[in-house]
Motif scaffolding. Sequence first.
Motif, PDB file in Angstrom:
ATOM      1  N   GLN A 203      48.691  30.081  37.109  1.00  0.00           N
ATOM      2  CA  GLN A 203      47.484  29.783  37.868  1.00  0.00           C
ATOM      3  C   GLN A 203      46.863  31.088  38.337  1.00  0.00           C
ATOM      4  OE1 GLN A 203      48.269  27.234  41.159  1.00  0.00           O
ATOM      5  NE2 GLN A 203      46.172  27.197  41.852  1.00  0.00           N
ATOM      6  N   THR A 204      45.541  31.127  38.379  1.00  0.00           N
ATOM      7  CA  THR A 204      44.832  32.305  38.831  1.00  0.00           C
ATOM      8  C   THR A 204      43.581  31.874  39.604  1.00  0.00           C
ATOM      9  OG1 THR A 204      43.839  34.402  38.114  1.00  0.00           O
ATOM     10  CG2 THR A 204      43.551  32.528  36.643  1.00  0.00           C
ATOM     11  N   PHE A 205      43.079  32.753  40.419  1.00  0.00           N
ATOM     12  CA  PHE A 205      41.909  32.449  41.240  1.00  0.00           C
ATOM     13  C   PHE A 205      40.760  33.369  40.843  1.00  0.00           C
ATOM     14  CE2 PHE A 205      45.623  31.168  43.590  1.00  0.00           C
ATOM     15  CZ  PHE A 205      45.276  29.901  44.019  1.00  0.00           C
ATOM     16  N   GLY A 206      39.544  32.891  41.007  1.00  0.00           N
ATOM     17  CA  GLY A 206      38.368  33.671  40.676  1.00  0.00           C
ATOM     18  C   GLY A 206      37.147  33.093  41.359  1.00  0.00           C
ATOM     19  N   TYR A 207      36.007  33.294  40.742  1.00  0.00           N
ATOM     20  CA  TYR A 207      34.754  32.777  41.289  1.00  0.00           C
ATOM     21  C   TYR A 207      33.910  32.238  40.141  1.00  0.00           C
ATOM     22  CZ  TYR A 207      32.831  37.223  39.648  1.00  0.00           C
ATOM     23  OH  TYR A 207      32.469  38.287  38.874  1.00  0.00           O
ATOM     24  N   PHE A 208      32.876  31.460  40.486  1.00  0.00           N
ATOM     25  CA  PHE A 208      31.967  30.980  39.460  1.00  0.00           C
ATOM     26  C   PHE A 208      30.525  31.185  39.894  1.00  0.00           C
ATOM     27  CE2 PHE A 208      31.930  27.222  42.145  1.00  0.00           C
ATOM     28  CZ  PHE A 208      30.652  26.711  41.995  1.00  0.00           C
ATOM     29  N   VAL A 209      29.656  31.333  38.914  1.00  0.00           N
ATOM     30  CA  VAL A 209      28.209  31.302  39.102  1.00  0.00           C
ATOM     31  C   VAL A 209      27.689  30.303  38.079  1.00  0.00           C
ATOM     32  CG1 VAL A 209      27.940  33.621  40.055  1.00  0.00           C
ATOM     33  CG2 VAL A 209      27.863  33.300  37.585  1.00  0.00           C
ATOM     34  N   GLY A 210      26.698  29.532  38.485  1.00  0.00           N
ATOM     35  CA  GLY A 210      26.222  28.502  37.575  1.00  0.00           C
ATOM     36  C   GLY A 210      24.785  28.120  37.825  1.00  0.00           C
TER      37      GLY A 210
ATOM     38  N   PHE B  65      52.537  34.517  31.466  1.00  0.00           N
ATOM     39  CA  PHE B  65      53.416  33.498  30.903  1.00  0.00           C
ATOM     40  C   PHE B  65      53.642  33.775  29.431  1.00  0.00           C
ATOM     41  CE2 PHE B  65      49.618  32.335  29.224  1.00  0.00           C
ATOM     42  CZ  PHE B  65      49.085  31.067  29.425  1.00  0.00           C
ATOM     43  N   ASP B  66      54.405  32.887  28.758  1.00  0.00           N
ATOM     44  CA  ASP B  66      54.751  33.079  27.356  1.00  0.00           C
ATOM     45  C   ASP B  66      53.629  32.680  26.410  1.00  0.00           C
ATOM     46  OD1 ASP B  66      57.253  33.916  28.082  1.00  0.00           O
ATOM     47  OD2 ASP B  66      58.176  31.953  27.854  1.00  0.00           O
ATOM     48  N   GLY B  67      52.428  32.844  26.828  1.00  0.00           N
ATOM     49  CA  GLY B  67      51.289  32.506  25.989  1.00  0.00           C
ATOM     50  C   GLY B  67      50.403  33.718  25.849  1.00  0.00           C
ATOM     51  N   PRO B  68      49.138  33.494  25.597  1.00  0.00           N
ATOM     52  CA  PRO B  68      48.211  34.614  25.494  1.00  0.00           C
ATOM     53  C   PRO B  68      48.178  35.412  26.792  1.00  0.00           C
ATOM     54  CG  PRO B  68      47.199  32.573  24.742  1.00  0.00           C
ATOM     55  CD  PRO B  68      48.500  32.222  25.368  1.00  0.00           C
ATOM     56  N   HIS B  69      48.127  36.701  26.691  1.00  0.00           N
ATOM     57  CA  HIS B  69      48.046  37.561  27.882  1.00  0.00           C
ATOM     58  C   HIS B  69      46.582  37.911  28.129  1.00  0.00           C
ATOM     59  CE1 HIS B  69      52.320  37.724  28.308  1.00  0.00           C
ATOM     60  NE2 HIS B  69      52.420  37.957  27.013  1.00  0.00           N
ATOM     61  N   GLU B  70      45.836  36.878  28.469  1.00  0.00           N
ATOM     62  CA  GLU B  70      44.417  36.999  28.747  1.00  0.00           C
ATOM     63  C   GLU B  70      44.162  36.471  30.150  1.00  0.00           C
ATOM     64  OE1 GLU B  70      41.939  38.315  27.167  1.00  0.00           O
ATOM     65  OE2 GLU B  70      42.741  38.598  25.165  1.00  0.00           O
TER      66      GLU B  70
ATOM     67  N   HIS C 140      34.527  27.538  26.710  1.00  0.00           N
ATOM     68  CA  HIS C 140      34.812  28.670  25.829  1.00  0.00           C
ATOM     69  C   HIS C 140      35.580  29.719  26.621  1.00  0.00           C
ATOM     70  CE1 HIS C 140      34.352  31.318  22.402  1.00  0.00           C
ATOM     71  NE2 HIS C 140      34.160  32.283  23.281  1.00  0.00           N
ATOM     72  N   LEU C 141      36.834  29.962  26.233  1.00  0.00           N
ATOM     73  CA  LEU C 141      37.667  30.981  26.880  1.00  0.00           C
ATOM     74  C   LEU C 141      37.398  32.326  26.231  1.00  0.00           C
ATOM     75  CD1 LEU C 141      40.878  28.829  26.905  1.00  0.00           C
ATOM     76  CD2 LEU C 141      39.810  29.744  28.966  1.00  0.00           C
ATOM     77  N   GLY C 142      37.223  33.360  27.054  1.00  0.00           N
ATOM     78  CA  GLY C 142      36.974  34.693  26.531  1.00  0.00           C
ATOM     79  C   GLY C 142      38.272  35.394  26.181  1.00  0.00           C
ATOM     80  N   GLY C 143      38.228  36.325  25.262  1.00  0.00           N
ATOM     81  CA  GLY C 143      39.399  37.146  24.948  1.00  0.00           C
ATOM     82  C   GLY C 143      39.942  36.908  23.557  1.00  0.00           C
ATOM     83  N   SER C 144      40.434  37.986  22.953  1.00  0.00           N
ATOM     84  CA  SER C 144      40.923  37.922  21.574  1.00  0.00           C
ATOM     85  C   SER C 144      42.222  37.141  21.442  1.00  0.00           C
ATOM     86  CB  SER C 144      41.097  39.331  21.015  1.00  0.00           C
ATOM     87  OG  SER C 144      42.019  40.061  21.807  1.00  0.00           O
ATOM     88  N   ASP C 145      43.067  37.102  22.482  1.00  0.00           N
ATOM     89  CA  ASP C 145      44.311  36.329  22.389  1.00  0.00           C
ATOM     90  C   ASP C 145      44.022  34.837  22.270  1.00  0.00           C
ATOM     91  OD1 ASP C 145      45.747  38.642  22.539  1.00  0.00           O
ATOM     92  OD2 ASP C 145      46.773  38.170  24.420  1.00  0.00           O
TER      93      ASP C 145
END
Length: 183
Positions: free
Chosen positions: A135-142, A170-175, A34-39
């Motif tokens: 591409q973007t970098f982040g972290y995860f908790v699980g 990019f030319d897609g959602p800005h999320e 599930h991707l977050g964000g309204s876009d």
Amino acid sequence: MKVAHGILGTALLLGVSGVAQAGGSVSGGIGWRHLGGSDWRAIGAESQPTLGVLADIELGHSPLYATVSGQVSASDIDDDIVDDGVAAVFDLAVGLKLMARQGMFRPYAAAGLTSTGVAVSYDDEDGDESDDSDQTFGYFVGAGGQFHIGLHFVTGIDARWILGTDKLDFDGPHEDGDSFVAM
């Protein structure tokens, strides 16, 4: 860059799978992202079926494991402006997992770093094709649990939140690429 990312991820997962057989496990998974964000919601791409591979390697005689995973998901883009579109997400994660070493059921908590790539491809209302990715970098908790049926034969559930990613350019959602994944 993206080809190198894919080759590195594949080599890493194959290498880890051999090591994991010596003191860990390798699991395939089917789940949902599930991707977050309204876009993402606006184009109907916020919920995507997911396939993944998770591997963990025992670190000494402690309840600490190194973990590596790769997951891919995709969904059709569905809105009034775009015809025949697809949004796909791939993430590669490395981290640590705290899990009981013994027992048939082994609950765990995990955290680490992620590299998330997102690609969109669609035909706009004028019939022009558009393909773009970032591409973007982040972290995860699980958290999750493994049910050990036999030696190196594992089933279970894995839930993780991928957070801290930047907005995609990019030319897609800005999320951002933040998401919740359950397998």
